[in-house]
Design an enzyme around this catalytic site. Structure first.
Site, PDB file in Angstrom:
ATOM      1  CG  ASP A 305      42.095 -21.951  75.668  1.00  0.00           C
ATOM      2  OD1 ASP A 305      43.758 -21.828  76.542  1.00  0.00           O
ATOM      3  OD2 ASP A 305      41.988 -23.074  75.876  1.00  0.00           O
ATOM      4  CG  HIS A 309      52.415 -26.123  74.804  1.00  0.00           C
ATOM      5  ND1 HIS A 309      52.249 -25.628  76.154  1.00  0.00           N
ATOM      6  CD2 HIS A 309      51.175 -25.933  74.412  1.00  0.00           C
ATOM      7  CE1 HIS A 309      51.995 -25.813  76.891  1.00  0.00           C
ATOM      8  NE2 HIS A 309      50.644 -26.203  75.769  1.00  0.00           N
TER       9      HIS A 309
HETATM   10  O1  DOR Z   1      44.597 -26.557  76.088  1.00  0.00           O
HETATM   11  C1  DOR Z   1      45.355 -26.030  76.602  1.00  0.00           C
HETATM   12  N1  DOR Z   1      46.294 -25.913  77.471  1.00  0.00           N
HETATM   13  N2  DOR Z   1      43.832 -26.441  77.812  1.00  0.00           N
HETATM   14  C2  DOR Z   1      43.865 -25.567  79.084  1.00  0.00           C
HETATM   15  O2  DOR Z   1      43.204 -25.279  79.627  1.00  0.00           O
HETATM   16  C3  DOR Z   1      45.851 -25.109  79.610  1.00  0.00           C
HETATM   17  C4  DOR Z   1      46.315 -24.679  78.150  1.00  0.00           C
HETATM   18  C5  DOR Z   1      47.568 -24.395  78.552  1.00  0.00           C
HETATM   19  O3  DOR Z   1      48.384 -23.781  79.261  1.00  0.00           O
HETATM   20  O4  DOR Z   1      48.819 -25.158  77.813  1.00  0.00           O
HETATM   21 ZN    ZN Z   2      41.368 -23.518  80.520  1.00  0.00          ZN
END
Ligand code: DOR
Ligand code: ZN
Length: 425
Positions: A305, A309
């Site tokens: 995941d 950012h």
């Molecule tokens: O923590 C997360 N960031 N969860 C998500 O489902 C989306 C992801 C993101 O796109 O930053």
């Molecule tokens: Zn997600």
């Protein structure tokens, strides 16, 4: 062009390998996997005392292109992947604009062709604009090469829309990846709801917001006969529901991420925004349940995941910081440290969770050392310790939950498409 990898401990349950062997790569394919290969070669790689496994397949990666090239690009994200031993990624479609049409897929495919350093498989949103209302043209997207559908980042709230999507996906033989979250229960929560959220004075996200939606998605999968994959499972209640559905024959697979089986809400006492993600870190009891579920096969895959950012979006007050952490470059080492070193999984099981199974779930011919397969291979020094610092990352972002941690296990060589593309000696 021939590369001979000598004397590594070759692990790949999908081909039954679990022994010291040699691998011969010829014209970008795996041509032989045998003991003591005597053959001509252009390059010799000595893998004595190293583990040799298929390049990892990470089925949950946010590459941020198009739209947020300040966080990550296809180029930087796939470079980061290679460092972490990942040779195939599934790109998430919550870009700006979202990947939800043949035109968008065509544009992204062009970017991938020009700039990717690893295999990038594409997913599309389930609904147009990820708005949860109108189902995309699944057949057209499949014909364009999309391998899965997901509104990841959001759940499809309408049961009727989700049912329609599942029926169409079933007919097109397409996988739906569920970001199972009931926003109406999350409200403005930022960490797991419980003792810790109370102590820290932060708004809580109840586990119900996850598992109630997992329950709905499982019921819909069972009723429609569609195949679903539950993304980023974080709590024990979701695991129990998935186990029950699997026992009943529902076509469901599931993943978790290294931060969920390594960390818990107790680690949040310092308000570190690099521990803020959605779903949130749960309790230590959930963390243990995730480990057991990985061992027992209730959870099929480990995915990062990877959610990059910028510092402007992370190094601010906890409430305002974005949800998400990067993970491509640490997922293997964290998994080795937390699952192999603790003897919860053996190497074969780890290769299953990080290469064989995700490839199988996505229906792609990757994540295997079978003779004839693409030569995507990694060589790992299982004993090498290293400390995670910002300087380690090829990713454009630094928002890792594991900064400052010492991990065991380092990728020393990544071979992608029969070429050595990353080396760490
Ligand atoms: O923590 C997360 N960031 N969860 C998500 O489902 C989306 C992801 C993101 O796109 O930053
Ligand atoms: Zn997600």
């Amino acid at each position: 062009m021939k590369i001979l990898i000598k004397n590594g401990f070759v692990v790949d349950p999908s081909s039954g390998f679990n022994d010291v062997m040699d691998i011969l790569i010829e014209n970008s394919l795996i041509s032989r996997v045998e003991k003591n290969i005597q053959d001509a070669f252009d390059t010799l790689i000595d893998a004595t005392d190293k583990i040799v496994m298929p390049g990892l397949v990470d089925m949950h990666v946010h590459l941020r292109e198009p739209g947020r090239e300040d966080k990550e690009t296809v180029s930087s994200g796939t470079k980061a992947a290679l460092r972490g031993g990942v040779t195939s990624v599934l790109a998430m479609p919550n870009t700006t604009p979202a990947i939800d049409s043949v035109e968008q897929v065509k544009l992204l495919k062009k970017i991938v062709q020009k700039t990717a350093h690893a295999n990038v498989f594409l997913s599309s949103a389930i609904t147009k604009g990820r708005m949860g209302q109108e189902v995309v043209d699944i057949v057209a997207l499949k014909n364009e090469g999309v391998v899965a559908l997901t509104d990841d980042g959001d759940s499809v709230d309408s049961t009727e829309v989700m049912r329609e999507a599942l029926m169409k996906a079933r007919d097109a033989n397409m996988l739906i990846i569920c970001h199972s979250e009931d926003r109406s229960l999350v409200k403005n929560g930022v960490i797991n709801l419980g003792l810790i959220s109370t102590q820290l004075g932060l708004r809580g996200i109840p586990k119900e917001s996850e598992y109630k939606r997992v329950e709905r998605d499982l019921q819909l999968a069972s009723a429609t006969g569609a195949a679903i994959h539950i993304a980023h499972v974080s709590c024990c209640e979701s695991i129990a529901l998935i186990a029950e559905a699997k026992a009943k024959g529902t076509r469901v697979t599931a993943e978790t991420a290294p931060h969920y089986f390594t960390l818990c809400d107790e680690d949040l006492m310092g308000y570190d925004t690099n521990l803020k993600m959605n779903p949130p870190l749960r309790t230590c009891k959930d963390r243990e349940a995730l480990r057991v579920a990985l061992r027992d096969g209730i959870l099929d895959a480990i995915a990062s995941d990877h959610a990059p950012h910028t510092e402007n979006e992370k190094e601010i007050e906890f409430d305002r910081a974005e949800f998400g952490v990067i993970g491509l470059e640490t997922e293997l080492a964290v998994s080795i440290t937390e699952l192999i070193e603790t003897r919860l999984l053996d190497w074969s099981a780890l290769v299953q969770k990080m290469a064989n199974n995700p490839a199988k779930i996505l229906g792609i011919l990757k994540g295997t050392l079978k003779v004839g397969a693409d030569a995507d291979i990694i060589i790992v020094d299982s004993k090498r310790e290293w400390t995670v610092t910002k300087e380690c990352f090829a990713s454009m972002s630094n928002n890792s939950s594991f900064l400052g941690r010492t991990l065991k296990g380092k990728v020393v060589c990544t071979i992608y498409g029969g070429k050595v593309v990353f080396k760490n000696t």
